[in-house]
Write an enzyme that holds these catalytic residues in place. Sequence first.
Site, mmCIF file in Angstrom:
data_model
loop_
_atom_site.group_PDB
_atom_site.id
_atom_site.type_symbol
_atom_site.label_atom_id
_atom_site.label_comp_id
_atom_site.label_asym_id
_atom_site.label_seq_id
_atom_site.Cartn_x
_atom_site.Cartn_y
_atom_site.Cartn_z
ATOM 1 N N ASN A 96 0.704 -0.982 -0.079
ATOM 2 C CA ASN A 96 0.032 0.116 -0.069
ATOM 3 C C ASN A 96 0.747 1.234 -0.021
ATOM 4 O OD1 ASN A 96 -1.986 1.987 0.446
ATOM 5 N ND2 ASN A 96 -2.287 1.278 2.552
ATOM 6 N N LYS A 144 0.032 4.281 -0.079
ATOM 7 C CA LYS A 144 -0.557 5.261 0.442
ATOM 8 C C LYS A 144 -0.638 6.638 -0.483
ATOM 9 C CE LYS A 144 0.455 3.308 4.910
ATOM 10 N NZ LYS A 144 0.316 3.496 6.439
ATOM 11 N N HIS A 154 -9.669 0.837 5.001
ATOM 12 C CA HIS A 154 -8.264 1.102 5.732
ATOM 13 C C HIS A 154 -8.372 1.945 6.931
ATOM 14 C CE1 HIS A 154 -4.256 2.192 6.226
ATOM 15 N NE2 HIS A 154 -3.807 1.322 5.571
ATOM 16 N N GLU A 198 -6.835 4.161 7.761
ATOM 17 C CA GLU A 198 -6.837 5.729 7.700
ATOM 18 C C GLU A 198 -8.043 6.292 7.077
ATOM 19 O OE1 GLU A 198 -2.994 5.259 5.454
ATOM 20 O OE2 GLU A 198 -2.227 4.696 7.463
ATOM 21 N N GLU A 232 -5.464 -5.401 10.622
ATOM 22 C CA GLU A 232 -4.603 -4.211 10.786
ATOM 23 C C GLU A 232 -5.053 -3.551 11.897
ATOM 24 O OE1 GLU A 232 -2.774 -3.338 6.800
ATOM 25 O OE2 GLU A 232 -4.618 -1.949 6.821
ATOM 26 N N GLY A 272 2.153 1.969 10.857
ATOM 27 C CA GLY A 272 2.767 2.925 10.595
ATOM 28 C C GLY A 272 3.548 3.449 11.770
ATOM 29 N N SER A 288 3.147 -2.391 10.477
ATOM 30 C CA SER A 288 4.716 -2.435 10.733
ATOM 31 C C SER A 288 5.516 -3.947 10.314
ATOM 32 C CB SER A 288 4.670 -2.142 11.930
ATOM 33 O OG SER A 288 4.494 -0.696 12.346
HETATM 34 C C1 PEP Z 1 -0.977 -0.348 5.739
HETATM 35 O O1 PEP Z 1 -0.763 0.939 5.289
HETATM 36 O O2 PEP Z 1 -1.880 -0.913 5.525
HETATM 37 C C2 PEP Z 1 0.133 -0.499 6.845
HETATM 38 C C3 PEP Z 1 0.080 -1.619 7.250
HETATM 39 O O3 PEP Z 1 1.171 0.329 6.857
HETATM 40 P P1 PEP Z 1 2.424 -0.081 7.671
HETATM 41 O O4 PEP Z 1 3.234 -1.221 6.968
HETATM 42 O O5 PEP Z 1 3.458 1.305 7.186
HETATM 43 O O6 PEP Z 1 2.414 -0.253 9.189
#
Ligand code: PEP
Length: 255
Positions: free
Chosen positions: A11, A13, A97, A99, A169, A175, A215
Amino acid sequence: MNKRRLIIGGNWKMFKTPSEAVSAAKALKVKLVNIEHVDVVVCPPAIDIVSVREILKESSIKIAGQNMHWENEGAYTGEVSAGMLIDSGCEYIIIGHSERRHVFGETDGEVNKKVLKAFATGLKPILCVGETLDERNSGHTEDVVGRQVRAGLAGVVLSSPQQLVIAYEPVWAIGTGVNATPEQAEEAHCFIRKIVADVFDSSLADEICIQYGGSVKPANAEELLKNKNVDGALIGGASLDPEDFCSIIKIAEKF
Ligand code: PEP
């Protein structure tokens, strides 16, 4: 059953201009030429999708949108439709997601409308669910995740497990550099699979891919992916660097 075929998503983003996205796609195409046992999906910003598709069209790497509107078309400034994503070369669509939910206030009801539109148009939803740190610390992880899965899938008629991916998630892991432990991930994935069995049936639930996101990086990918119920990863930060993203995919190839 044997381990399900893993699916690794990147992703991007709101990172990468069209020219940066083209460079990254070219690097992935070269580095991933021998990947056989893992499905790889990249999720570029909407403005990058057409040029990324041009690079990846003769590769096995698939493309996902990061968000879409549930209407076919209309006066919705700034939005993209399922039809636009499909015509641009997307096979998957990230829906819900964290976000989108927590920064832009997307509700379970809106997530459900998007999921239903994805099914109606043939896009495969990657339905994201996950609890905040407060929700985990107050013992509400299962309430929240169970509610998000049930609400997201309300009214869905699933004929094949390949039509749907769920991404667990945890919001506190996205992040932040703090990943769920393999035990926390496995526990949440088993719970999600139980809910999916209840919503559909247990044989479909057995085959549905449940990705972990939060992460994931080359250093922790193996311990997370080796769990029986962790069927891949959705990767944000570490997917921006083709080297790191490909290292994770090569780890996934071993399972
Ligand atoms: C994501 O954006 O779905 C995500 C898991 O981000 P990150 O790997 O940076 O934690």
